[in-house]
Write a protein that holds these residues in place. Sequence first.
Motif, PDB file in Angstrom:
ATOM      1  N   ILE A 238     -11.038  -5.760 -46.329  1.00 42.40           N
ATOM      2  CA  ILE A 238     -10.514  -6.469 -47.498  1.00 42.40           C
ATOM      3  C   ILE A 238     -11.407  -6.283 -48.720  1.00 42.40           C
ATOM      4  CG2 ILE A 238      -9.707  -8.671 -48.382  1.00 42.40           C
ATOM      5  CD1 ILE A 238      -8.227  -7.633 -45.859  1.00 42.40           C
ATOM      6  N   LEU A 239     -10.783  -5.823 -49.809  1.00 40.05           N
ATOM      7  CA  LEU A 239     -11.405  -5.732 -51.133  1.00 40.05           C
ATOM      8  C   LEU A 239     -10.813  -6.840 -51.997  1.00 40.05           C
ATOM      9  CD1 LEU A 239     -13.020  -4.085 -53.345  1.00 40.05           C
ATOM     10  CD2 LEU A 239     -10.889  -2.816 -53.717  1.00 40.05           C
ATOM     11  N   THR A 240     -11.618  -7.433 -52.868  1.00 35.58           N
ATOM     12  CA  THR A 240     -11.113  -8.490 -53.738  1.00 35.58           C
ATOM     13  C   THR A 240     -11.513  -8.255 -55.194  1.00 35.58           C
ATOM     14  OG1 THR A 240     -13.077  -9.910 -53.548  1.00 35.58           O
ATOM     15  CG2 THR A 240     -11.384 -10.167 -51.859  1.00 35.58           C
ATOM     16  N   GLU A 241     -10.761  -8.876 -56.095  1.00 37.09           N
ATOM     17  CA  GLU A 241     -11.037  -8.970 -57.536  1.00 37.09           C
ATOM     18  C   GLU A 241     -10.951  -7.612 -58.229  1.00 37.09           C
ATOM     19  OE1 GLU A 241     -10.760 -11.968 -58.014  1.00 37.09           O
ATOM     20  OE2 GLU A 241     -11.370 -12.722 -56.064  1.00 37.09           O
ATOM     21  N   ASN A 242     -11.452  -7.530 -59.466  1.00 32.95           N
ATOM     22  CA  ASN A 242     -11.376  -6.317 -60.260  1.00 32.95           C
ATOM     23  C   ASN A 242     -12.420  -6.366 -61.373  1.00 32.95           C
ATOM     24  OD1 ASN A 242      -9.502  -8.441 -61.295  1.00 32.95           O
ATOM     25  ND2 ASN A 242      -9.301  -7.013 -63.015  1.00 32.95           N
ATOM     26  N   MET A 243     -12.503  -5.281 -62.137  1.00 29.83           N
ATOM     27  CA  MET A 243     -13.484  -5.202 -63.209  1.00 29.83           C
ATOM     28  C   MET A 243     -13.165  -6.210 -64.314  1.00 29.83           C
ATOM     29  SD  MET A 243     -15.725  -2.780 -62.516  1.00 29.83           S
ATOM     30  CE  MET A 243     -16.460  -2.399 -64.107  1.00 29.83           C
ATOM     31  N   TYR A 244     -14.242  -6.800 -64.878  1.00 31.60           N
ATOM     32  CA  TYR A 244     -14.094  -7.687 -66.033  1.00 31.60           C
ATOM     33  C   TYR A 244     -15.290  -7.469 -66.944  1.00 31.60           C
ATOM     34  CZ  TYR A 244     -13.818 -11.872 -68.939  1.00 31.60           C
ATOM     35  OH  TYR A 244     -13.757 -12.722 -70.009  1.00 31.60           O
ATOM     36  N   GLN A 245     -15.016  -6.917 -68.130  1.00 31.75           N
ATOM     37  CA  GLN A 245     -16.051  -6.626 -69.116  1.00 31.75           C
ATOM     38  C   GLN A 245     -17.209  -5.837 -68.503  1.00 31.75           C
ATOM     39  OE1 GLN A 245     -17.082 -10.366 -70.996  1.00 31.75           O
ATOM     40  NE2 GLN A 245     -15.166 -10.431 -72.163  1.00 31.75           N
ATOM     41  N   SER A 255     -19.887 -17.272 -48.981  1.00 39.20           N
ATOM     42  CA  SER A 255     -19.086 -18.213 -49.762  1.00 39.20           C
ATOM     43  C   SER A 255     -17.891 -18.680 -48.947  1.00 39.20           C
ATOM     44  CB  SER A 255     -18.593 -17.540 -51.048  1.00 39.20           C
ATOM     45  OG  SER A 255     -17.674 -16.491 -50.746  1.00 39.20           O
ATOM     46  N   TYR A 256     -17.298 -19.780 -49.384  1.00 38.47           N
ATOM     47  CA  TYR A 256     -16.104 -20.274 -48.698  1.00 38.47           C
ATOM     48  C   TYR A 256     -14.951 -19.288 -48.849  1.00 38.47           C
ATOM     49  CZ  TYR A 256     -14.454 -21.530 -53.327  1.00 38.47           C
ATOM     50  OH  TYR A 256     -14.056 -21.460 -54.636  1.00 38.47           O
ATOM     51  N   GLN A 257     -14.925 -18.515 -49.951  1.00 40.77           N
ATOM     52  CA  GLN A 257     -13.857 -17.534 -50.136  1.00 40.77           C
ATOM     53  C   GLN A 257     -13.948 -16.413 -49.107  1.00 40.77           C
ATOM     54  OE1 GLN A 257     -12.778 -16.635 -54.380  1.00 40.77           O
ATOM     55  NE2 GLN A 257     -14.701 -17.699 -54.790  1.00 40.77           N
ATOM     56  N   ALA A 258     -15.181 -15.970 -48.839  1.00 40.41           N
ATOM     57  CA  ALA A 258     -15.372 -14.963 -47.798  1.00 40.41           C
ATOM     58  C   ALA A 258     -15.001 -15.524 -46.432  1.00 40.41           C
ATOM     59  CB  ALA A 258     -16.821 -14.474 -47.797  1.00 40.41           C
ATOM     60  N   ARG A 259     -15.290 -16.804 -46.235  1.00 43.70           N
ATOM     61  CA  ARG A 259     -14.985 -17.440 -44.958  1.00 43.70           C
ATOM     62  C   ARG A 259     -13.476 -17.506 -44.711  1.00 43.70           C
ATOM     63  NH1 ARG A 259     -17.764 -21.070 -41.694  1.00 43.70           N
ATOM     64  NH2 ARG A 259     -16.516 -21.454 -39.816  1.00 43.70           N
ATOM     65  N   ILE A 260     -12.699 -17.782 -45.752  1.00 42.08           N
ATOM     66  CA  ILE A 260     -11.242 -17.825 -45.579  1.00 42.08           C
ATOM     67  C   ILE A 260     -10.718 -16.455 -45.152  1.00 42.08           C
ATOM     68  CG2 ILE A 260      -9.016 -18.229 -46.699  1.00 42.08           C
ATOM     69  CD1 ILE A 260     -10.311 -20.253 -48.494  1.00 42.08           C
ATOM     70  N   ILE A 261     -11.248 -15.404 -45.758  1.00 49.39           N
ATOM     71  CA  ILE A 261     -10.839 -14.047 -45.380  1.00 49.39           C
ATOM     72  C   ILE A 261     -11.149 -13.783 -43.912  1.00 49.39           C
ATOM     73  CG2 ILE A 261     -11.355 -11.593 -45.733  1.00 49.39           C
ATOM     74  CD1 ILE A 261     -11.711 -12.259 -48.725  1.00 49.39           C
ATOM     75  N   GLU A 267     -11.689  -8.365 -42.401  1.00 55.80           N
ATOM     76  CA  GLU A 267     -13.106  -7.968 -42.468  1.00 55.80           C
ATOM     77  C   GLU A 267     -13.484  -7.827 -43.936  1.00 55.80           C
ATOM     78  OE1 GLU A 267     -16.083  -4.256 -41.361  1.00 55.80           O
ATOM     79  OE2 GLU A 267     -14.276  -4.567 -40.146  1.00 55.80           O
ATOM     80  N   TYR A 268     -14.182  -8.817 -44.446  1.00 58.21           N
ATOM     81  CA  TYR A 268     -14.580  -8.801 -45.848  1.00 58.21           C
ATOM     82  C   TYR A 268     -15.688  -7.774 -46.041  1.00 58.21           C
ATOM     83  CZ  TYR A 268     -16.253 -10.505 -50.362  1.00 58.21           C
ATOM     84  OH  TYR A 268     -16.639 -10.602 -51.676  1.00 58.21           O
ATOM     85  N   LEU A 269     -15.534  -6.928 -47.064  1.00 59.52           N
ATOM     86  CA  LEU A 269     -16.446  -5.800 -47.238  1.00 59.52           C
ATOM     87  C   LEU A 269     -17.876  -6.224 -47.549  1.00 59.52           C
ATOM     88  CD1 LEU A 269     -14.123  -3.366 -49.214  1.00 59.52           C
ATOM     89  CD2 LEU A 269     -14.791  -3.235 -46.811  1.00 59.52           C
ATOM     90  N   TRP A 270     -18.071  -7.422 -48.105  1.00 64.72           N
ATOM     91  CA  TRP A 270     -19.424  -7.897 -48.419  1.00 64.72           C
ATOM     92  C   TRP A 270     -19.822  -9.057 -47.503  1.00 64.72           C
ATOM     93  CZ3 TRP A 270     -16.345  -5.519 -51.916  1.00 64.72           C
ATOM     94  CH2 TRP A 270     -16.926  -4.476 -52.634  1.00 64.72           C
ATOM     95  N   LYS A 271     -19.359  -8.989 -46.277  1.00 65.69           N
ATOM     96  CA  LYS A 271     -19.612 -10.072 -45.323  1.00 65.69           C
ATOM     97  C   LYS A 271     -21.094 -10.218 -44.992  1.00 65.69           C
ATOM     98  CE  LYS A 271     -18.736  -7.476 -40.999  1.00 65.69           C
ATOM     99  NZ  LYS A 271     -19.193  -6.211 -41.505  1.00 65.69           N
ATOM    100  N   ASP A 272     -21.885  -9.175 -45.175  1.00 67.13           N
ATOM    101  CA  ASP A 272     -23.305  -9.238 -44.837  1.00 67.13           C
ATOM    102  C   ASP A 272     -24.167  -9.778 -45.968  1.00 67.13           C
ATOM    103  OD1 ASP A 272     -22.830  -8.181 -42.295  1.00 67.13           O
ATOM    104  OD2 ASP A 272     -22.964  -6.118 -43.038  1.00 67.13           O
ATOM    105  N   ASP A 273     -23.574  -9.959 -47.137  1.00 64.29           N
ATOM    106  CA  ASP A 273     -24.302 -10.546 -48.255  1.00 64.29           C
ATOM    107  C   ASP A 273     -24.594 -12.022 -47.954  1.00 64.29           C
ATOM    108  OD1 ASP A 273     -25.020 -10.587 -51.293  1.00 64.29           O
ATOM    109  OD2 ASP A 273     -23.657 -12.271 -51.003  1.00 64.29           O
ATOM    110  N   SER A 275     -25.090 -14.487 -50.295  1.00 66.67           N
ATOM    111  CA  SER A 275     -24.833 -15.359 -51.434  1.00 66.67           C
ATOM    112  C   SER A 275     -23.670 -16.313 -51.150  1.00 66.67           C
ATOM    113  CB  SER A 275     -24.479 -14.531 -52.673  1.00 66.67           C
ATOM    114  OG  SER A 275     -25.483 -13.574 -52.959  1.00 66.67           O
ATOM    115  N   THR A 276     -23.740 -17.513 -51.756  1.00 72.39           N
ATOM    116  CA  THR A 276     -22.624 -18.449 -51.672  1.00 72.39           C
ATOM    117  C   THR A 276     -21.806 -18.443 -52.958  1.00 72.39           C
ATOM    118  OG1 THR A 276     -24.028 -20.264 -52.443  1.00 72.39           O
ATOM    119  CG2 THR A 276     -23.806 -19.972 -50.065  1.00 72.39           C
ATOM    120  N   GLY A 277     -22.360 -17.883 -54.014  1.00 66.15           N
ATOM    121  CA  GLY A 277     -21.631 -17.776 -55.272  1.00 66.15           C
ATOM    122  C   GLY A 277     -20.955 -16.427 -55.385  1.00 66.15           C
TER     123      GLY A 277
END
Length: 375
Positions: A238-245, A255-261, A267-273, A275-277
């Motif tokens: 799973i990839l999420t979001e997009n470029m912004y500025q 994060s809780y968002q990664a947990r929902i995935i 399989e969240y691509l940044w699951k090993d990070d 960070s909670t933010g």
Amino acid sequence: MKSLKIDILSALIFILFLSGASCTNDRRNMPEADNMMSDAGLIRVEQHEGFRVAYILNSKDSTVVDATFVLVDKNSALPDSLPSGTLIRTPLDNIVAFSSVLAGALEELGKVDIVKGVVDASYFSQDAIKEGLNSGSIVDLGASSGPSLEKIAALQPEAILLNYYDGMDVKGIDKSGVPLIGMTDNLERDPVARAEWIRFIGMLTGAEEKADSIFRSVKKSYTRLKDMASSFPRRPKILTENMYQGVWYVPGGESYQARIISDAGGEYLWKDDKSTGSIGLSFEEVISKGKAADIWLLKLYGVTLDKNTLLSMDSRYRFFDTVDKGGVFYSDTSVSPLFEEFPYHPDRLLRDYILIFHPEAKNLGSMRYFKPMDQ
């Protein structure tokens, strides 16, 4: 972009919440009492004789108390002795809301009428808030980056409710003299833990019984859906979001968002990070990890997404395999209540994710927030 603006606007306020609130970092002088919260990790609420104490805990070290709120029923006399902290007389009847998310929770609790002022008024989606702004019963206080202190003073609110997101700063609001109640629920690592914060909102507003009922229902539903998702053997990337500025912001791996995935069987691509933010990445960092993603989840505002529209946003998006494989799903948050609902109803988002990740789960019906990109 709407979500990012809301995140950026809401989080700068927390610095003032920490500096302006009267709080204690020491609980040693308080008698030990049971924690009334069952799942939340960043708030502890204790019942004492004649009052309650709510401790907002540090997201990196839960043994550290960042803020303390002493809740006393406004219809009762103040106890002779109270612990140090910000005194809140409950139930609150007159507040300023800095977040549509909080207004959504208040609406569900039947307490949206206590909102007398808002910042960033255009971002509130609740009909009651819009009607109040039109009639003048709710005051537009301006931008959260510089709200009108004169208007706040005129309202004489009992509290300002806000959500904390990393990186925010609103100068001057700490001089209003109004208690700032900062909600750090978005830093919880578990979606159900975040959802339980609606119980704290219920305690503040006299809707405790209804809030407890909502949370019990959400927890039961989330657990059932999570158990269902665990039965599917395939775990799409799973990839999420997009470029912004020039920056691609994705949820941190804890994060809780990664947990929902993860709970939805992805399989969240940044699951090993750790960070909670959120994490700010370059395009090159994202493409190196996300080129072969199976599914790409996007949140957009006021966009009906097809391939040409996606590539007009950034032509480099064509390098992601999922763009040509029908794996791009988006939520148009100008019409979808995603942001207002999922913090306290993560089961609804979990259900969407299961339907996206596991199309065979047809018994769950149709998606609530997301839809596939038109090819």
